[in-house]
Design a protein around this motif. Structure first.
Motif, PDB file in Angstrom:
ATOM      1  N   ALA A 282     -15.206  -5.191  -2.904  1.00 54.31           N
ATOM      2  CA  ALA A 282     -14.706  -5.980  -1.771  1.00 54.31           C
ATOM      3  C   ALA A 282     -14.787  -5.187  -0.476  1.00 54.31           C
ATOM      4  CB  ALA A 282     -13.265  -6.421  -2.036  1.00 54.31           C
ATOM      5  N   LEU A 283     -14.440  -3.910  -0.534  1.00 51.96           N
ATOM      6  CA  LEU A 283     -14.514  -3.090   0.673  1.00 51.96           C
ATOM      7  C   LEU A 283     -15.962  -2.868   1.098  1.00 51.96           C
ATOM      8  CD1 LEU A 283     -11.660  -0.583  -0.178  1.00 51.96           C
ATOM      9  CD2 LEU A 283     -11.675  -2.247   1.700  1.00 51.96           C
ATOM     10  N   TYR A 284     -16.861  -2.713   0.133  1.00 47.37           N
ATOM     11  CA  TYR A 284     -18.291  -2.641   0.471  1.00 47.37           C
ATOM     12  C   TYR A 284     -18.724  -3.893   1.226  1.00 47.37           C
ATOM     13  CZ  TYR A 284     -23.203  -3.784  -0.411  1.00 47.37           C
ATOM     14  OH  TYR A 284     -24.502  -4.222  -0.274  1.00 47.37           O
ATOM     15  N   LEU A 285     -18.346  -5.060   0.716  1.00 49.48           N
ATOM     16  CA  LEU A 285     -18.738  -6.320   1.350  1.00 49.48           C
ATOM     17  C   LEU A 285     -18.129  -6.459   2.742  1.00 49.48           C
ATOM     18  CD1 LEU A 285     -18.367  -8.538  -1.835  1.00 49.48           C
ATOM     19  CD2 LEU A 285     -20.523  -8.060  -0.650  1.00 49.48           C
ATOM     20  N   LEU A 286     -16.849  -6.145   2.860  1.00 48.04           N
ATOM     21  CA  LEU A 286     -16.188  -6.264   4.167  1.00 48.04           C
ATOM     22  C   LEU A 286     -16.705  -5.222   5.151  1.00 48.04           C
ATOM     23  CD1 LEU A 286     -12.494  -6.949   3.065  1.00 48.04           C
ATOM     24  CD2 LEU A 286     -14.180  -8.594   3.928  1.00 48.04           C
ATOM     25  N   GLY A 287     -17.109  -4.058   4.641  1.00 48.98           N
ATOM     26  CA  GLY A 287     -17.675  -3.048   5.532  1.00 48.98           C
ATOM     27  C   GLY A 287     -18.986  -3.488   6.155  1.00 48.98           C
ATOM     28  N   HIS A 288     -19.678  -4.417   5.505  1.00 45.97           N
ATOM     29  CA  HIS A 288     -20.941  -4.936   6.027  1.00 45.97           C
ATOM     30  C   HIS A 288     -20.781  -6.295   6.705  1.00 45.97           C
ATOM     31  CE1 HIS A 288     -22.542  -1.814   3.369  1.00 45.97           C
ATOM     32  NE2 HIS A 288     -23.695  -1.930   3.987  1.00 45.97           N
ATOM     33  N   ASP A 289     -19.619  -6.877   6.613  1.00 43.64           N
ATOM     34  CA  ASP A 289     -19.371  -8.172   7.244  1.00 43.64           C
ATOM     35  C   ASP A 289     -18.074  -8.055   8.046  1.00 43.64           C
ATOM     36  OD1 ASP A 289     -18.751 -10.819   7.930  1.00 43.64           O
ATOM     37  OD2 ASP A 289     -19.649 -11.624   6.107  1.00 43.64           O
ATOM     38  N   GLN A 290     -18.221  -7.598   9.292  1.00 49.25           N
ATOM     39  CA  GLN A 290     -17.051  -7.323  10.114  1.00 49.25           C
ATOM     40  C   GLN A 290     -16.269  -8.594  10.452  1.00 49.25           C
ATOM     41  OE1 GLN A 290     -15.774  -4.246  11.042  1.00 49.25           O
ATOM     42  NE2 GLN A 290     -17.238  -3.570   9.480  1.00 49.25           N
ATOM     43  N   ALA A 291     -16.949  -9.738  10.578  1.00 52.23           N
ATOM     44  CA  ALA A 291     -16.240 -10.977  10.881  1.00 52.23           C
ATOM     45  C   ALA A 291     -15.299 -11.350   9.733  1.00 52.23           C
ATOM     46  CB  ALA A 291     -17.234 -12.105  11.139  1.00 52.23           C
ATOM     47  N   ALA A 292     -15.794 -11.234   8.507  1.00 53.08           N
ATOM     48  CA  ALA A 292     -14.938 -11.513   7.359  1.00 53.08           C
ATOM     49  C   ALA A 292     -13.796 -10.507   7.292  1.00 53.08           C
ATOM     50  CB  ALA A 292     -15.749 -11.479   6.070  1.00 53.08           C
ATOM     51  N   GLN A 293     -14.090  -9.247   7.597  1.00 52.52           N
ATOM     52  CA  GLN A 293     -13.043  -8.227   7.579  1.00 52.52           C
ATOM     53  C   GLN A 293     -11.954  -8.545   8.600  1.00 52.52           C
ATOM     54  OE1 GLN A 293     -12.478  -3.412   8.316  1.00 52.52           O
ATOM     55  NE2 GLN A 293     -14.483  -4.171   7.673  1.00 52.52           N
ATOM     56  N   GLU A 294     -12.344  -8.958   9.810  1.00 52.63           N
ATOM     57  CA  GLU A 294     -11.361  -9.273  10.839  1.00 52.63           C
ATOM     58  C   GLU A 294     -10.517 -10.485  10.459  1.00 52.63           C
ATOM     59  OE1 GLU A 294     -10.379  -7.549  13.399  1.00 52.63           O
ATOM     60  OE2 GLU A 294     -11.776  -5.989  12.785  1.00 52.63           O
ATOM     61  N   ARG A 295     -11.140 -11.445   9.804  1.00 54.68           N
ATOM     62  CA  ARG A 295     -10.383 -12.628   9.395  1.00 54.68           C
ATOM     63  C   ARG A 295      -9.342 -12.267   8.334  1.00 54.68           C
ATOM     64  NH1 ARG A 295     -13.037 -18.450   7.531  1.00 54.68           N
ATOM     65  NH2 ARG A 295     -11.058 -19.498   7.005  1.00 54.68           N
ATOM     66  N   ALA A 296      -9.720 -11.425   7.386  1.00 59.32           N
ATOM     67  CA  ALA A 296      -8.765 -10.980   6.380  1.00 59.32           C
ATOM     68  C   ALA A 296      -7.697 -10.095   7.012  1.00 59.32           C
ATOM     69  CB  ALA A 296      -9.486 -10.238   5.254  1.00 59.32           C
ATOM     70  N   ARG A 297      -8.104  -9.257   7.961  1.00 61.66           N
ATOM     71  CA  ARG A 297      -7.127  -8.383   8.623  1.00 61.66           C
ATOM     72  C   ARG A 297      -6.096  -9.206   9.396  1.00 61.66           C
ATOM     73  NH1 ARG A 297     -10.340  -5.223  10.796  1.00 61.66           N
ATOM     74  NH2 ARG A 297     -10.089  -3.533   9.295  1.00 61.66           N
ATOM     75  N   ALA A 298      -6.531 -10.266  10.041  1.00 66.58           N
ATOM     76  CA  ALA A 298      -5.604 -11.099  10.809  1.00 66.58           C
ATOM     77  C   ALA A 298      -4.510 -11.655   9.898  1.00 66.58           C
ATOM     78  CB  ALA A 298      -6.361 -12.229  11.497  1.00 66.58           C
ATOM     79  N   GLU A 299      -4.881 -12.055   8.685  1.00 69.84           N
ATOM     80  CA  GLU A 299      -3.867 -12.509   7.734  1.00 69.84           C
ATOM     81  C   GLU A 299      -2.877 -11.399   7.414  1.00 69.84           C
ATOM     82  OE1 GLU A 299      -6.009 -15.912   4.930  1.00 69.84           O
ATOM     83  OE2 GLU A 299      -5.729 -13.880   4.158  1.00 69.84           O
ATOM     84  N   ALA A 300      -3.417 -10.212   7.139  1.00 69.15           N
ATOM     85  CA  ALA A 300      -2.558  -9.098   6.747  1.00 69.15           C
ATOM     86  C   ALA A 300      -1.636  -8.672   7.876  1.00 69.15           C
ATOM     87  CB  ALA A 300      -3.421  -7.922   6.280  1.00 69.15           C
TER      88      ALA A 300
END
Length: 453
Positions: A282-300
């Motif tokens: 999951a971290l590999y995927l989010l490290g390559h997809d910053q938009a998805a990472q930011e969306r998950a971070r906003a929830e957290a």
């Protein structure tokens, strides 16, 4: 923020073979990476059949998988190869037992994984997440640094399973147990030529004798823990204590010391690496997809309190979708197999007793008839209606669905949300190679730039 439906990230994938493999070709492929024995057309056809000494079938049809995993589960027990590889380590535990022996263990263990007990175990997950955050803060420093997130996820999930299994975790040498598990997998967890041609399980395999010697030391540790706990029960609730106190509601039978030992080891082995793999990928995927990472971070970031807890899971729908999409692309248990016990028919083909029925979950999850853009990372596909049943099997299905699925999902969401609240992860280094022996590991590690927020 980009629209996640536009130009989705296509992560690293395994190369599936397009030409038929000989017996020796199958052996070379299986010993290097079990995914390499999956043919390319397994992602486009409901079933593929072949013969390499023994007759085998790879099944990707949800209807046929329902038959194998639910409707006629007694006719499709775990394969002889699965028992040969895992049996010396975890015996006739809940994971490997069949028939009546499996049923009574499942009834006994089920209350341990009830929703109420899972919520009680959440503080252990939070404390392990806190320790992981501290380690990453020291490693990253104020300006950020590159770290192997696979190693870190193995560490955090191993802390969790040890503390959940044995309160405090102090009765077990974690480094020794982890090294022993890895050593066993390296020696015994590879397919041999005798497996491919269908030789009986009693025929000696390369590495099997050494593997049993390795696992003997693991048994000694677990036997000692069980003996000590039986002699002096703990007041602090943990999984071993719950198993000791549980009884089959039908017969009243309780687990004997060997059954406690085997199940203890099964939960330790299965309960840390599978979740570690889901988090690392999951971290590999989010490290390559910053938009998805930011969306998950906003929830957290919207959560209250120091660390996420079970009360926050409903507020993390996208984070959960990331975990589910990760397990679609990189299912930790990416390849299952059964040995047919009775004649049957799947996808119009006759199955005879002794046939090997393979469930290539990796191919199922990337099947072009079941998934839109199957090789793309699109977490939003898990925000709407659920996928067709038996098309998505990260935890299996039917009566033998993983008993720890709820535990694993809660653990993954708590740890991932905690990490995203504190750090930003960026791609830094070559892609890991998806390599399957018993589980689907990221060979080369998951190297990401870790930056404090």
């Amino acid at each position: 923020m980009k629209d996640l439906a536009d130009t989705p990230f296509i992560p690293v994938r395994a190369e599936l073979h397009r030409e038929p493999l000989s017996i020796l070709g199958t052996l070379r492929a299986a010993r290097g990476n079990l995914l390499a024995i999956i043919p390319w057309n397994a992602t486009r056809q409901p079933m593929v059949t072949g013969k390499t000494g023994l007759r085998w079938h790879m099944v990707m049809s949800p209807k046929a998988l329902r038959r194998v995993l639910r409707d006629r589960v007694e006719d499709y027990p775990k394969s002889t190869v699965t028992h040969r590889i895992l049996g010396p380590g975890i015996g006739e535990s809940l994971f490997l037992a069949e028939g009546a022996h499996w049923r009574w263990q499942r009834r006994t263990a089920a209350p341990v994984f009830s929703h109420r007990n899972l919520a009680d175990l959440a503080p252990v997950m939070q404390e392990a997440a806190r320790a992981s955050l501290a380690r990453l803060e020291r490693a990253a420093g104020p300006g950020g640094a590159t770290a192997d997130l696979y190693d870190e996820m193995v560490a955090v999930t191993f802390d969790i399973i040890c503390n959940v299994t044995l309160a405090g975790g102090g009765q077990i040498d974690r480094a020794h147990v982890h090294d022993t598990i890895n050593g066993y997998i390296r020696r015994v967890g590879r397919v041999s030529l005798l497996d491919i041609v269908g030789a009986p399980a009693w025929a000696p395999r390369p590495g099997a004798l050494m593997g049993r010697r390795v696992v003997g030391s693991l048994h000694e540790v677990a036997d000692r823990v069980v003996r000590e706990r039986l002699a002096a029960p703990s007041d602090t609730p943990d999984l071993l204590g719950m198993l000791m106190d549980s009884a089959d509601p039908d017969s009243g039978r309780r687990m004997n010391p060997q059954e406690l030992r085997d199940n203890l080891l099964a939960f330790i082995v299965a309960g840390h690496e599978t979740t570690a793999l889901a988090l690392a990928w999951a971290l590999y995927l989010l490290g390559h997809d910053q938009a998805a990472q930011e969306r998950a971070r906003a929830e957290a970031m919207a959560l209250e309190g120091d660390l996420p807890g079970p009360q926050d899971l409903d507020a993390l729908p996208f984070t959960r979708a990331v975990v589910e999409e990760t397990m679609r692309l990189y299912p930790p248990a990416a390849f299952l197999s059964r040995t047919a016990r009775a004649e049957d028919r799947l996808c119009g083909r006759v199955i005879t007793p002794g046939d090997t029925v393979m469930l290539p979950i990796y191919a199922l999850h990337r099947h072009h008839m079941l998934w839109e853009e199957p090789d793309a990372f699109r977490p939003e596909r898990f925000l709407g209606p659920r996928p067709e049943r038996f098309s998505y099997l990260p935890f299996g299905d039917g009566p033998r669905i993983c008993i720890g699925a709820g535990f694993a999902m809660m653990e993954a969401q708590i740890v991932l949300a905690a990490l995203l609240r504190r750090f930003r992860f960026e791609a830094d280094g070559p892609d890991p190679v998806p390599r399957l022996f018993i589980t689907l590991r990221p060979e080369g590690g998951v190297k990401l730039r870790v930056r404090p927020i």
